[in-house]
Design a protein around this motif. Structure first.
Motif, mmCIF file in Angstrom:
data_model
loop_
_atom_site.group_PDB
_atom_site.id
_atom_site.type_symbol
_atom_site.label_atom_id
_atom_site.label_comp_id
_atom_site.label_asym_id
_atom_site.label_seq_id
_atom_site.Cartn_x
_atom_site.Cartn_y
_atom_site.Cartn_z
ATOM 1 N N VAL A 18 0.836 -1.202 0.000
ATOM 2 C CA VAL A 18 0.000 0.000 0.000
ATOM 3 C C VAL A 18 0.870 1.251 0.000
ATOM 4 N N TRP A 19 1.934 1.209 0.784
ATOM 5 C CA TRP A 19 2.799 2.372 0.887
ATOM 6 C C TRP A 19 3.497 2.652 -0.442
ATOM 7 N N TYR A 35 0.995 4.175 -2.741
ATOM 8 C CA TYR A 35 0.706 5.549 -2.309
ATOM 9 C C TYR A 35 1.820 6.503 -2.710
ATOM 10 N N THR A 36 3.070 6.082 -2.513
ATOM 11 C CA THR A 36 4.170 6.986 -2.793
ATOM 12 C C THR A 36 4.282 7.260 -4.291
ATOM 13 N N GLN A 65 0.773 9.212 -5.299
ATOM 14 C CA GLN A 65 0.308 9.996 -4.169
ATOM 15 C C GLN A 65 -0.899 10.864 -4.484
ATOM 16 N N TYR A 92 1.217 14.704 2.857
ATOM 17 C CA TYR A 92 1.687 13.330 2.649
ATOM 18 C C TYR A 92 1.525 12.514 3.935
ATOM 19 N N PHE A 126 -2.105 11.710 5.470
ATOM 20 C CA PHE A 126 -2.906 10.729 4.762
ATOM 21 C C PHE A 126 -2.580 9.296 5.168
ATOM 22 N N LEU A 161 -4.322 4.821 5.048
ATOM 23 C CA LEU A 161 -3.864 3.711 4.210
ATOM 24 C C LEU A 161 -3.693 2.429 5.009
#
Lengths: 275, 313
Positions: free
Chosen positions: A253-254, A257-258, A261, B128, B131, B135
Protein backbone atom coordinates in the motif's frame (compact mmCIF):
# COMPACT_ATOMS: atom_id res chain seq x y z
CA UNK A 1 -2.56 34.46 2.45
CA UNK A 2 -0.09 35.97 4.91
CA UNK A 3 1.09 33.92 7.84
CA UNK A 4 1.50 36.53 10.54
CA UNK A 5 2.05 36.13 14.24
CA UNK A 6 -1.58 35.18 14.82
CA UNK A 7 -0.88 31.94 12.97
CA UNK A 8 1.62 30.78 15.55
CA UNK A 9 -0.84 28.61 17.53
CA UNK A 10 -2.02 27.04 14.28
CA UNK A 11 1.55 26.16 13.27
CA UNK A 12 2.22 24.70 16.69
CA UNK A 13 -0.95 22.61 16.80
CA UNK A 14 -0.57 21.29 13.28
CA UNK A 15 3.02 20.18 13.83
CA UNK A 16 2.21 18.83 17.26
CA UNK A 17 -0.38 16.57 15.72
CA UNK A 18 2.19 15.64 13.14
CA UNK A 19 4.52 14.51 15.93
CA UNK A 20 1.71 12.45 17.48
CA UNK A 21 1.15 10.91 14.08
CA UNK A 22 4.75 10.20 13.24
CA UNK A 23 6.01 8.93 16.61
CA UNK A 24 4.00 5.66 16.60
CA UNK A 25 4.95 5.11 12.96
CA UNK A 26 8.61 5.78 13.74
CA UNK A 27 8.34 3.40 16.68
CA UNK A 28 6.83 0.78 14.39
CA UNK A 29 9.61 1.15 11.88
CA UNK A 30 12.60 1.14 14.27
CA UNK A 31 11.16 -1.64 16.44
CA UNK A 32 11.07 -3.89 13.42
CA UNK A 33 14.88 -3.98 13.54
CA UNK A 34 15.28 -4.44 17.28
CA UNK A 35 15.05 -7.18 19.87
CA UNK A 36 12.56 -7.04 22.73
CA UNK A 37 15.26 -5.86 25.16
CA UNK A 38 16.26 -3.00 22.91
CA UNK A 39 12.60 -2.01 22.40
CA UNK A 40 11.90 -1.83 26.14
CA UNK A 41 15.23 -0.31 27.05
CA UNK A 42 15.46 2.42 24.43
CA UNK A 43 12.17 2.70 22.53
CA UNK A 44 13.17 5.85 20.66
CA UNK A 45 16.72 5.14 19.61
CA UNK A 46 17.62 4.18 16.09
CA UNK A 47 18.32 0.48 15.61
CA UNK A 48 21.94 -0.52 16.00
CA UNK A 49 21.83 -2.90 13.07
CA UNK A 50 19.57 -3.35 10.12
CA UNK A 51 19.35 -7.08 10.49
CA UNK A 52 16.36 -8.61 8.79
CA UNK A 53 15.93 -11.51 11.20
CA UNK A 54 12.66 -10.09 12.56
CA UNK A 55 11.28 -9.90 9.05
CA UNK A 56 12.25 -13.42 8.08
CA UNK A 57 11.04 -14.67 11.45
CA UNK A 58 7.62 -13.04 11.11
CA UNK A 59 7.48 -14.20 7.52
CA UNK A 60 7.94 -17.83 8.49
CA UNK A 61 6.13 -18.02 11.83
CA UNK A 62 2.91 -16.39 10.61
CA UNK A 63 3.24 -17.91 7.13
CA UNK A 64 3.10 -14.43 5.68
CA UNK A 65 4.33 -15.64 2.28
CA UNK A 66 1.18 -17.58 1.34
CA UNK A 67 -0.91 -14.93 3.11
CA UNK A 68 0.48 -12.16 0.91
CA UNK A 69 -0.13 -14.27 -2.20
CA UNK A 70 -3.71 -14.95 -1.04
CA UNK A 71 -4.32 -11.26 -0.45
CA UNK A 72 -2.95 -10.43 -3.89
CA UNK A 73 -5.09 -13.10 -5.52
CA UNK A 74 -8.30 -12.06 -3.77
CA UNK A 75 -7.66 -8.34 -4.31
CA UNK A 76 -6.78 -8.70 -8.00
CA UNK A 77 -9.67 -10.98 -8.91
CA UNK A 78 -12.17 -8.90 -6.93
CA UNK A 79 -10.92 -5.75 -8.67
CA UNK A 80 -11.39 -7.32 -12.10
CA UNK A 81 -14.87 -8.51 -11.23
CA UNK A 82 -15.78 -5.08 -9.86
CA UNK A 83 -14.83 -3.46 -13.17
CA UNK A 84 -16.63 -6.09 -15.22
CA UNK A 85 -19.83 -5.46 -13.27
CA UNK A 86 -19.61 -1.72 -12.62
CA UNK A 87 -18.57 -0.41 -16.05
CA UNK A 88 -21.58 -1.76 -17.98
CA UNK A 89 -23.91 -0.81 -15.15
CA UNK A 90 -22.64 2.77 -15.05
CA UNK A 91 -22.82 2.91 -18.84
CA UNK A 92 -26.44 1.79 -18.79
CA UNK A 93 -27.41 4.28 -16.10
CA UNK A 94 -25.54 7.19 -17.67
CA UNK A 95 -27.16 6.81 -21.07
CA UNK A 96 -30.66 5.83 -19.99
CA UNK A 97 -32.84 8.84 -19.48
CA UNK A 98 -36.14 8.66 -17.73
CA UNK A 99 -37.47 6.92 -14.72
CA UNK A 100 -35.92 3.49 -15.01
CA UNK A 101 -32.35 4.78 -15.13
CA UNK A 102 -32.98 7.11 -12.21
CA UNK A 103 -34.53 4.28 -10.24
CA UNK A 104 -31.57 1.97 -10.80
CA UNK A 105 -29.20 4.76 -9.83
CA UNK A 106 -31.20 5.41 -6.67
CA UNK A 107 -31.07 1.71 -5.75
CA UNK A 108 -27.29 1.77 -6.00
CA UNK A 109 -26.88 4.92 -3.96
CA UNK A 110 -29.10 3.47 -1.24
CA UNK A 111 -26.33 0.90 -0.86
CA UNK A 112 -24.36 3.42 1.17
CA UNK A 113 -26.91 2.84 3.91
CA UNK A 114 -26.30 -0.88 4.16
CA UNK A 115 -24.15 -1.51 7.20
CA UNK A 116 -22.03 -4.28 5.74
CA UNK A 117 -20.69 -5.00 9.17
CA UNK A 118 -24.04 -5.81 10.77
CA UNK A 119 -24.70 -8.21 7.92
CA UNK A 120 -21.63 -10.29 8.74
CA UNK A 121 -23.55 -13.22 10.14
CA UNK A 122 -26.13 -13.47 7.33
CA UNK A 123 -23.25 -13.26 4.86
CA UNK A 124 -21.59 -16.11 6.68
CA UNK A 125 -24.81 -18.12 6.30
CA UNK A 126 -24.85 -17.30 2.61
CA UNK A 127 -21.29 -18.58 2.29
CA UNK A 128 -22.25 -21.77 4.10
CA UNK A 129 -25.38 -22.25 1.99
CA UNK A 130 -23.49 -21.86 -1.29
CA UNK A 131 -20.81 -24.28 -0.12
CA UNK A 132 -18.20 -21.54 -0.36
CA UNK A 133 -17.48 -21.24 3.34
CA UNK A 134 -13.73 -21.28 4.06
CA UNK A 135 -12.86 -20.41 0.49
CA UNK A 136 -11.24 -17.41 -1.08
CA UNK A 137 -13.74 -17.66 -3.91
CA UNK A 138 -16.53 -16.32 -1.75
CA UNK A 139 -14.53 -13.24 -0.90
CA UNK A 140 -13.78 -12.69 -4.58
CA UNK A 141 -17.51 -12.80 -5.26
CA UNK A 142 -18.52 -10.84 -2.19
CA UNK A 143 -16.10 -7.90 -2.19
CA UNK A 144 -17.23 -6.49 -5.56
CA UNK A 145 -20.81 -6.37 -4.27
CA UNK A 146 -19.75 -4.13 -1.39
CA UNK A 147 -17.84 -1.92 -3.81
CA UNK A 148 -20.69 -1.68 -6.29
CA UNK A 149 -22.59 1.37 -4.95
CA UNK A 150 -19.59 3.68 -4.79
CA UNK A 151 -17.98 2.38 -7.99
CA UNK A 152 -21.18 2.75 -10.00
CA UNK A 153 -21.92 6.23 -8.65
CA UNK A 154 -18.40 7.47 -9.45
CA UNK A 155 -18.34 5.94 -12.92
CA UNK A 156 -21.80 7.29 -13.77
CA UNK A 157 -20.60 10.80 -13.04
CA UNK A 158 -17.60 10.35 -15.31
CA UNK A 159 -19.70 8.86 -18.08
CA UNK A 160 -22.24 11.67 -17.94
CA UNK A 161 -19.53 14.12 -18.92
CA UNK A 162 -18.91 12.28 -22.20
CA UNK A 163 -20.67 14.18 -24.97
CA UNK A 164 -23.42 12.17 -26.59
CA UNK A 165 -22.16 13.17 -30.04
CA UNK A 166 -19.32 10.71 -29.48
CA UNK A 167 -21.78 7.87 -29.29
CA UNK A 168 -23.86 9.13 -32.19
CA UNK A 169 -20.77 9.30 -34.40
CA UNK A 170 -19.83 5.76 -33.46
CA UNK A 171 -23.39 4.58 -34.10
CA UNK A 172 -23.27 6.18 -37.53
CA UNK A 173 -20.26 4.00 -38.27
CA UNK A 174 -22.37 1.01 -37.30
CA UNK A 175 -21.04 0.36 -33.83
CA UNK A 176 -23.05 -1.91 -31.56
CA UNK A 177 -23.85 -1.03 -27.96
CA UNK A 178 -20.94 -3.13 -26.75
CA UNK A 179 -18.60 -1.51 -29.26
CA UNK A 180 -19.71 1.92 -28.03
CA UNK A 181 -19.00 0.83 -24.48
CA UNK A 182 -15.65 -0.69 -25.35
CA UNK A 183 -14.27 1.84 -27.77
CA UNK A 184 -15.88 5.10 -26.70
CA UNK A 185 -16.94 5.10 -23.05
CA UNK A 186 -14.33 2.89 -21.41
CA UNK A 187 -11.28 4.69 -22.85
CA UNK A 188 -12.80 8.08 -22.11
CA UNK A 189 -13.48 7.43 -18.47
CA UNK A 190 -10.07 5.98 -17.64
CA UNK A 191 -9.60 8.55 -14.86
CA UNK A 192 -12.79 7.30 -13.24
CA UNK A 193 -11.70 3.69 -13.64
CA UNK A 194 -8.33 4.53 -12.06
CA UNK A 195 -10.16 6.20 -9.19
CA UNK A 196 -12.30 3.21 -8.37
CA UNK A 197 -9.37 0.83 -8.85
CA UNK A 198 -7.30 2.67 -6.24
CA UNK A 199 -10.21 3.09 -3.89
CA UNK A 200 -11.19 -0.54 -4.06
CA UNK A 201 -7.58 -1.74 -3.97
CA UNK A 202 -7.25 -0.12 -0.55
CA UNK A 203 -10.54 -1.48 0.76
CA UNK A 204 -10.00 -4.99 -0.58
CA UNK A 205 -6.39 -5.27 0.54
CA UNK A 206 -7.21 -3.95 4.01
CA UNK A 207 -10.41 -5.96 4.55
CA UNK A 208 -10.28 -7.81 7.86
CA UNK A 209 -13.45 -8.94 9.60
CA UNK A 210 -15.13 -10.67 6.66
CA UNK A 211 -11.90 -12.39 5.66
CA UNK A 212 -11.46 -13.57 9.23
CA UNK A 213 -14.91 -15.12 9.42
CA UNK A 214 -15.38 -16.35 5.85
CA UNK A 215 -11.92 -17.52 4.81
CA UNK A 216 -10.95 -18.47 8.32
CA UNK A 217 -7.63 -19.18 9.95
CA UNK A 218 -6.24 -21.86 7.60
CA UNK A 219 -2.65 -20.68 6.91
CA UNK A 220 -2.88 -21.78 3.27
CA UNK A 221 -5.97 -19.73 2.55
CA UNK A 222 -6.06 -16.75 4.90
CA UNK A 223 -5.22 -13.23 3.82
CA UNK A 224 -2.39 -11.17 5.19
CA UNK A 225 -4.70 -9.07 7.40
CA UNK A 226 -5.92 -12.21 9.13
CA UNK A 227 -2.42 -13.62 9.44
CA UNK A 228 -0.95 -10.48 10.97
CA UNK A 229 -2.74 -10.46 14.34
CA UNK A 230 -1.77 -14.09 14.91
CA UNK A 231 1.81 -12.88 15.37
CA UNK A 232 0.69 -11.40 18.68
CA UNK A 233 0.03 -14.79 20.26
CA UNK A 234 2.38 -16.92 18.15
CA UNK A 235 5.50 -15.14 19.30
CA UNK A 236 4.45 -14.53 22.88
CA UNK A 237 4.98 -10.84 22.72
CA UNK A 238 8.02 -10.36 20.61
CA UNK A 239 7.39 -6.80 19.51
CA UNK A 240 10.28 -6.89 17.09
CA UNK A 241 8.70 -9.70 15.09
CA UNK A 242 5.20 -8.25 15.49
CA UNK A 243 6.20 -4.83 14.17
CA UNK A 244 8.30 -6.34 11.39
CA UNK A 245 5.26 -8.31 10.22
CA UNK A 246 3.12 -5.18 10.38
CA UNK A 247 5.63 -3.28 8.27
CA UNK A 248 5.59 -6.08 5.69
CA UNK A 249 1.82 -5.84 5.24
CA UNK A 250 2.04 -2.08 4.77
CA UNK A 251 4.68 -2.18 2.04
CA UNK A 252 2.41 -2.75 -0.98
CA UNK A 253 0.00 0.00 0.00
CA UNK A 254 2.80 2.37 0.89
CA UNK A 255 4.55 1.78 -2.45
CA UNK A 256 1.35 2.43 -4.39
CA UNK A 257 0.71 5.55 -2.31
CA UNK A 258 4.17 6.99 -2.79
CA UNK A 259 4.11 6.42 -6.54
CA UNK A 260 0.54 7.57 -7.07
CA UNK A 261 0.31 10.00 -4.17
CA UNK A 262 -1.76 12.67 -5.80
CA UNK A 263 -3.98 10.21 -7.64
CA UNK A 264 -4.64 8.20 -4.54
CA UNK A 265 -5.61 11.24 -2.50
CA UNK A 266 -7.94 12.35 -5.27
CA UNK A 267 -9.44 8.88 -5.43
CA UNK A 268 -10.17 8.77 -1.74
CA UNK A 269 -11.42 12.31 -1.63
CA UNK A 270 -13.83 11.75 -4.50
CA UNK A 271 -14.82 8.45 -2.94
CA UNK A 272 -15.78 10.14 0.28
CA UNK A 273 -17.52 12.98 -1.50
CA UNK A 274 -19.67 10.65 -3.51
CA UNK A 275 -20.75 8.69 -0.48
CA UNK B 1 -30.52 9.84 0.14
CA UNK B 2 -30.38 12.70 -2.30
CA UNK B 3 -27.74 14.39 -0.25
CA UNK B 4 -25.48 11.39 -0.26
CA UNK B 5 -25.47 11.03 -3.99
CA UNK B 6 -25.63 14.67 -5.00
CA UNK B 7 -22.89 16.04 -2.77
CA UNK B 8 -20.75 18.66 -4.49
CA UNK B 9 -17.62 17.45 -6.29
CA UNK B 10 -14.25 17.49 -4.60
CA UNK B 11 -11.00 18.79 -6.01
CA UNK B 12 -10.72 16.26 -8.77
CA UNK B 13 -14.17 15.13 -9.69
CA UNK B 14 -16.86 17.63 -10.46
CA UNK B 15 -20.49 16.89 -9.99
CA UNK B 16 -22.56 15.48 -12.80
CA UNK B 17 -23.25 17.70 -15.74
CA UNK B 18 -26.41 16.33 -17.24
CA UNK B 19 -27.58 18.07 -20.37
CA UNK B 20 -31.34 18.47 -20.57
CA UNK B 21 -32.84 15.45 -22.34
CA UNK B 22 -34.66 15.97 -25.58
CA UNK B 23 -37.44 13.67 -26.66
CA UNK B 24 -35.85 12.18 -29.78
CA UNK B 25 -32.49 11.57 -28.18
CA UNK B 26 -34.13 10.00 -25.16
CA UNK B 27 -35.67 7.31 -27.29
CA UNK B 28 -32.46 6.41 -29.03
CA UNK B 29 -30.38 6.36 -25.87
CA UNK B 30 -32.72 3.98 -24.14
CA UNK B 31 -31.96 1.27 -26.68
CA UNK B 32 -30.17 -1.71 -25.24
CA UNK B 33 -30.43 0.29 -22.07
CA UNK B 34 -30.75 -0.79 -18.53
CA UNK B 35 -30.17 -4.47 -19.17
CA UNK B 36 -26.43 -3.87 -18.83
CA UNK B 37 -26.99 -2.85 -15.23
CA UNK B 38 -28.66 -6.15 -14.36
CA UNK B 39 -25.56 -8.22 -13.41
CA UNK B 40 -24.30 -5.52 -11.07
CA UNK B 41 -27.75 -5.12 -9.61
CA UNK B 42 -28.15 -8.85 -9.02
CA UNK B 43 -24.74 -9.04 -7.39
CA UNK B 44 -25.57 -6.20 -5.12
CA UNK B 45 -28.99 -7.56 -4.18
CA UNK B 46 -27.68 -11.06 -3.44
CA UNK B 47 -24.65 -10.09 -1.38
CA UNK B 48 -25.82 -6.88 0.29
CA UNK B 49 -29.57 -6.49 0.36
CA UNK B 50 -30.25 -10.18 1.01
CA UNK B 51 -28.09 -10.33 4.15
CA UNK B 52 -29.55 -7.01 5.30
CA UNK B 53 -33.07 -8.42 5.12
CA UNK B 54 -31.85 -11.58 6.84
CA UNK B 55 -30.74 -9.55 9.87
CA UNK B 56 -34.36 -8.67 10.53
CA UNK B 57 -35.56 -12.22 10.00
CA UNK B 58 -32.95 -13.81 12.27
CA UNK B 59 -33.67 -11.18 14.94
CA UNK B 60 -37.13 -12.70 15.24
CA UNK B 61 -35.79 -16.24 15.69
CA UNK B 62 -34.76 -18.17 18.72
CA UNK B 63 -31.50 -19.69 17.54
CA UNK B 64 -29.23 -20.69 20.39
CA UNK B 65 -26.37 -22.04 18.29
CA UNK B 66 -25.24 -22.81 14.74
CA UNK B 67 -26.47 -26.42 14.78
CA UNK B 68 -29.32 -25.96 17.23
CA UNK B 69 -33.00 -26.15 16.25
CA UNK B 70 -34.47 -22.83 15.24
CA UNK B 71 -37.82 -21.60 16.48
CA UNK B 72 -39.80 -18.43 16.11
CA UNK B 73 -39.14 -16.08 18.99
CA UNK B 74 -41.41 -13.18 18.13
CA UNK B 75 -40.35 -10.32 20.32
CA UNK B 76 -38.58 -12.68 22.72
CA UNK B 77 -35.12 -11.56 21.64
CA UNK B 78 -35.99 -7.95 22.15
CA UNK B 79 -36.87 -8.49 25.79
CA UNK B 80 -33.79 -10.68 26.33
CA UNK B 81 -31.59 -7.97 24.89
CA UNK B 82 -33.26 -5.18 26.82
CA UNK B 83 -32.96 -7.13 30.07
CA UNK B 84 -29.26 -7.78 29.58
CA UNK B 85 -26.99 -5.37 31.49
CA UNK B 86 -24.17 -6.08 29.01
CA UNK B 87 -26.33 -4.62 26.24
CA UNK B 88 -26.77 -1.42 28.24
CA UNK B 89 -23.04 -1.26 28.93
CA UNK B 90 -22.51 -1.54 25.19
CA UNK B 91 -25.06 1.21 24.53
CA UNK B 92 -23.28 3.46 26.99
CA UNK B 93 -19.82 2.69 25.60
CA UNK B 94 -20.99 3.30 22.05
CA UNK B 95 -22.60 6.58 23.09
CA UNK B 96 -19.41 7.72 24.81
CA UNK B 97 -17.40 6.70 21.80
CA UNK B 98 -19.62 8.60 19.35
CA UNK B 99 -19.98 11.69 21.51
CA UNK B 100 -16.25 11.98 22.15
CA UNK B 101 -14.68 10.70 18.95
CA UNK B 102 -16.86 12.19 16.20
CA UNK B 103 -16.92 15.88 17.29
CA UNK B 104 -13.23 15.77 18.24
CA UNK B 105 -12.37 14.30 14.87
CA UNK B 106 -14.52 16.65 12.81
CA UNK B 107 -13.49 19.87 14.58
CA UNK B 108 -9.82 18.86 14.72
CA UNK B 109 -9.81 17.69 11.13
CA UNK B 110 -11.59 20.80 9.86
CA UNK B 111 -9.10 23.12 11.55
CA UNK B 112 -6.15 21.07 10.39
CA UNK B 113 -7.58 20.81 6.89
CA UNK B 114 -8.13 24.56 6.80
CA UNK B 115 -4.53 25.10 7.89
CA UNK B 116 -3.19 22.80 5.17
CA UNK B 117 -5.45 24.37 2.55
CA UNK B 118 -3.87 27.79 3.19
CA UNK B 119 -0.61 26.28 1.93
CA UNK B 120 1.63 27.12 4.90
CA UNK B 121 5.34 26.26 4.71
CA UNK B 122 5.73 22.50 4.62
CA UNK B 123 2.16 21.82 3.56
CA UNK B 124 3.21 19.16 1.09
CA UNK B 125 4.92 17.16 3.82
CA UNK B 126 1.88 17.64 6.04
CA UNK B 127 -0.45 16.39 3.36
CA UNK B 128 1.69 13.33 2.65
CA UNK B 129 1.93 12.36 6.32
CA UNK B 130 -1.65 13.19 7.28
CA UNK B 131 -2.91 10.73 4.76
CA UNK B 132 -0.91 7.74 5.99
CA UNK B 133 -3.35 6.53 8.70
CA UNK B 134 -6.00 6.31 5.98
CA UNK B 135 -3.86 3.71 4.21
CA UNK B 136 -3.15 1.45 7.14
CA UNK B 137 -5.42 -1.54 7.65
CA UNK B 138 -7.27 -2.01 10.92
CA UNK B 139 -5.16 -4.99 12.01
CA UNK B 140 -1.95 -3.08 11.29
CA UNK B 141 -3.17 -0.04 13.23
CA UNK B 142 -4.23 -2.29 16.08
CA UNK B 143 -0.81 -3.96 16.13
CA UNK B 144 0.94 -0.57 16.28
CA UNK B 145 -1.26 0.49 19.17
CA UNK B 146 -0.85 -2.86 20.85
CA UNK B 147 2.89 -2.25 20.85
CA UNK B 148 2.50 1.37 21.95
CA UNK B 149 0.01 0.76 24.77
CA UNK B 150 1.18 -2.57 26.14
CA UNK B 151 2.68 -2.63 29.66
CA UNK B 152 6.24 -2.44 28.30
CA UNK B 153 5.32 -0.42 25.25
CA UNK B 154 6.23 2.99 23.93
CA UNK B 155 3.88 5.07 26.07
CA UNK B 156 4.93 3.58 29.40
CA UNK B 157 8.57 3.71 28.30
CA UNK B 158 8.20 7.39 27.47
CA UNK B 159 6.46 8.14 30.78
CA UNK B 160 9.28 6.40 32.62
CA UNK B 161 11.88 8.38 30.70
CA UNK B 162 10.40 11.75 31.63
CA UNK B 163 10.01 10.76 35.28
CA UNK B 164 6.28 10.19 35.25
CA UNK B 165 6.66 6.49 35.95
CA UNK B 166 3.82 6.65 38.46
CA UNK B 167 1.35 7.33 35.64
CA UNK B 168 2.12 4.13 33.76
CA UNK B 169 -0.72 1.69 33.34
CA UNK B 170 -1.71 -1.44 31.47
CA UNK B 171 -3.73 0.81 29.21
CA UNK B 172 -5.64 -1.85 27.29
CA UNK B 173 -6.21 -4.13 30.26
CA UNK B 174 -7.46 -1.66 32.79
CA UNK B 175 -11.23 -1.03 32.98
CA UNK B 176 -10.81 2.72 33.32
CA UNK B 177 -8.63 3.20 30.24
CA UNK B 178 -9.59 0.42 27.80
CA UNK B 179 -12.42 2.33 26.13
CA UNK B 180 -10.44 5.57 26.19
CA UNK B 181 -7.56 3.82 24.40
CA UNK B 182 -9.91 2.62 21.66
CA UNK B 183 -11.32 6.12 21.24
CA UNK B 184 -7.79 7.51 21.12
CA UNK B 185 -6.90 5.09 18.33
CA UNK B 186 -9.98 6.19 16.36
CA UNK B 187 -9.23 9.86 16.76
CA UNK B 188 -5.53 9.42 16.08
CA UNK B 189 -6.15 7.70 12.78
CA UNK B 190 -9.27 9.63 11.83
CA UNK B 191 -8.15 13.25 12.14
CA UNK B 192 -5.35 13.17 9.59
CA UNK B 193 -7.27 11.39 6.90
CA UNK B 194 -10.37 13.53 7.39
CA UNK B 195 -8.23 16.66 7.34
CA UNK B 196 -7.04 15.71 3.86
CA UNK B 197 -10.66 15.43 2.75
CA UNK B 198 -11.42 18.90 4.13
CA UNK B 199 -8.25 20.37 2.64
CA UNK B 200 -9.21 19.04 -0.77
CA UNK B 201 -12.69 20.49 -0.54
CA UNK B 202 -11.45 23.84 0.78
CA UNK B 203 -8.95 23.93 -2.08
CA UNK B 204 -11.84 24.27 -4.50
CA UNK B 205 -13.35 27.26 -2.67
CA UNK B 206 -12.55 30.36 -4.75
CA UNK B 207 -9.64 32.42 -3.34
CA UNK B 208 -11.69 35.59 -3.71
CA UNK B 209 -13.87 34.57 -0.78
CA UNK B 210 -10.93 34.50 1.60
CA UNK B 211 -9.44 37.69 0.14
CA UNK B 212 -12.71 39.58 0.46
CA UNK B 213 -12.96 38.51 4.08
CA UNK B 214 -9.43 39.77 4.73
CA UNK B 215 -10.22 43.11 3.17
CA UNK B 216 -13.20 43.35 5.48
CA UNK B 217 -10.78 42.87 8.35
CA UNK B 218 -11.72 39.33 9.31
CA UNK B 219 -9.01 37.53 11.28
CA UNK B 220 -8.08 34.00 10.24
CA UNK B 221 -10.14 32.45 13.03
CA UNK B 222 -13.17 34.36 11.82
CA UNK B 223 -12.42 33.54 8.20
CA UNK B 224 -12.15 29.88 9.08
CA UNK B 225 -15.43 29.53 10.96
CA UNK B 226 -17.60 32.31 9.59
CA UNK B 227 -16.61 32.41 5.95
CA UNK B 228 -15.24 29.05 4.83
CA UNK B 229 -17.18 26.79 7.15
CA UNK B 230 -20.62 27.84 5.85
CA UNK B 231 -19.40 27.47 2.26
CA UNK B 232 -18.48 23.82 2.70
CA UNK B 233 -21.18 23.12 5.28
CA UNK B 234 -22.86 20.30 3.39
CA UNK B 235 -19.49 18.65 2.76
CA UNK B 236 -18.85 18.76 6.51
CA UNK B 237 -22.20 17.00 6.84
CA UNK B 238 -21.15 14.23 4.45
CA UNK B 239 -17.84 13.70 6.23
CA UNK B 240 -19.56 13.73 9.63
CA UNK B 241 -21.96 11.05 8.41
CA UNK B 242 -19.06 8.93 7.20
CA UNK B 243 -17.14 9.24 10.45
CA UNK B 244 -20.30 8.54 12.41
CA UNK B 245 -20.90 5.33 10.48
CA UNK B 246 -17.26 4.22 10.59
CA UNK B 247 -17.17 4.76 14.33
CA UNK B 248 -20.50 3.08 14.93
CA UNK B 249 -19.99 0.03 12.73
CA UNK B 250 -16.22 -0.21 12.53
CA UNK B 251 -15.37 -0.29 16.20
CA UNK B 252 -15.92 -4.06 16.38
CA UNK B 253 -12.61 -4.69 14.67
CA UNK B 254 -10.51 -2.63 17.05
CA UNK B 255 -12.31 -4.05 20.05
CA UNK B 256 -11.82 -7.59 18.80
CA UNK B 257 -8.13 -7.06 18.09
CA UNK B 258 -7.21 -5.10 21.20
CA UNK B 259 -9.46 -5.71 24.20
CA UNK B 260 -12.06 -8.35 23.28
CA UNK B 261 -14.60 -6.09 24.96
CA UNK B 262 -12.93 -6.34 28.32
CA UNK B 263 -12.06 -6.13 31.05
CA UNK B 264 -15.57 -7.16 31.99
CA UNK B 265 -17.72 -5.30 29.52
CA UNK B 266 -15.86 -2.01 29.92
CA UNK B 267 -14.98 -1.73 26.25
CA UNK B 268 -17.82 -3.71 24.65
CA UNK B 269 -19.44 -1.64 21.93
CA UNK B 270 -22.69 -2.41 20.13
CA UNK B 271 -21.00 -3.56 16.95
CA UNK B 272 -18.62 -5.79 18.91
CA UNK B 273 -21.61 -7.24 20.73
CA UNK B 274 -23.08 -8.27 17.37
CA UNK B 275 -19.86 -10.10 16.55
CA UNK B 276 -19.36 -11.56 20.00
CA UNK B 277 -22.89 -12.95 20.31
CA UNK B 278 -22.78 -14.47 16.82
CA UNK B 279 -19.31 -15.96 16.64
CA UNK B 280 -18.25 -16.48 20.23
CA UNK B 281 -21.43 -16.92 22.30
CA UNK B 282 -23.36 -18.43 19.34
CA UNK B 283 -26.59 -16.73 20.36
CA UNK B 284 -27.68 -15.76 16.90
CA UNK B 285 -31.08 -14.28 17.58
CA UNK B 286 -29.56 -11.99 20.20
CA UNK B 287 -26.73 -11.00 17.89
CA UNK B 288 -28.99 -10.00 15.04
CA UNK B 289 -31.38 -8.16 17.34
CA UNK B 290 -28.45 -5.96 18.30
CA UNK B 291 -27.72 -5.75 14.57
CA UNK B 292 -31.20 -4.31 14.04
CA UNK B 293 -30.57 -1.81 16.85
CA UNK B 294 -27.30 -0.86 15.18
CA UNK B 295 -29.02 -0.37 11.85
CA UNK B 296 -31.70 1.82 13.38
CA UNK B 297 -29.15 3.89 15.31
CA UNK B 298 -27.19 4.34 12.09
CA UNK B 299 -30.28 5.42 10.20
CA UNK B 300 -31.40 7.82 12.93
CA UNK B 301 -27.90 9.28 13.13
CA UNK B 302 -27.74 9.81 9.37
CA UNK B 303 -31.07 11.60 9.28
CA UNK B 304 -30.15 13.78 12.26
CA UNK B 305 -26.75 14.74 10.88
CA UNK B 306 -28.30 15.45 7.52
CA UNK B 307 -30.85 17.76 9.11
CA UNK B 308 -28.23 19.57 11.21
CA UNK B 309 -25.98 20.25 8.25
CA UNK B 310 -28.68 21.15 5.76
CA UNK B 311 -27.83 24.30 3.82
CA UNK B 312 -29.84 27.01 5.47
CA UNK B 313 -29.00 30.23 3.77
Amino acid sequence: MKFGRSWLPAHIFAWLYMVLLVVPLYYLLVSAFKTNDQIFGSPFSLPTSFSTTNFTESFSSAHLGPAILNSMLVTALALVLTLVLAIPAAFAIARTEGRLGALVERVFSLGFLVPTFAALFPTFLLAAATGLFHTRAFMVLFLPATAMPLSVVILVQFMRTIPREMEEAARMDGASTFAVLRHVYTPMCMPGIATILLLNFLTFWNEYLYSLVIIGPDPDLRTVQVALPTLKSLTGTDYGILTAGTVLTLVPVWVVYTVLQKRMQQALVSGAVKM
Amino acid sequence: MTMLSSAPGGASVRGPVTPPPSASVTKRRTQGGVILAVPALVWYLVFMVGPLVAIFVIAALHWPGMLQPVSFAGTGNISTVLDDPVFWDAVQNTAVQLVVAVPLMIVGAYMLGYYVAQKPPGHRVLRYLLFIPGLISTPAKAMVFYAVLSPDGLLNGALDKVGLGSLTDAWLASPSTALASLILLDVWSGIGFTAVLFAARLGSVPDEIGEAAQLDGAGHWRAMWRIHFPVIRDFVGVVTMLQFLWTLFGSAQNVLLLTQGGPGSSSTTLSFLVYQKAFIAADLGYSQTVGVVLFLVGLAGLLTIRRVFRQNY
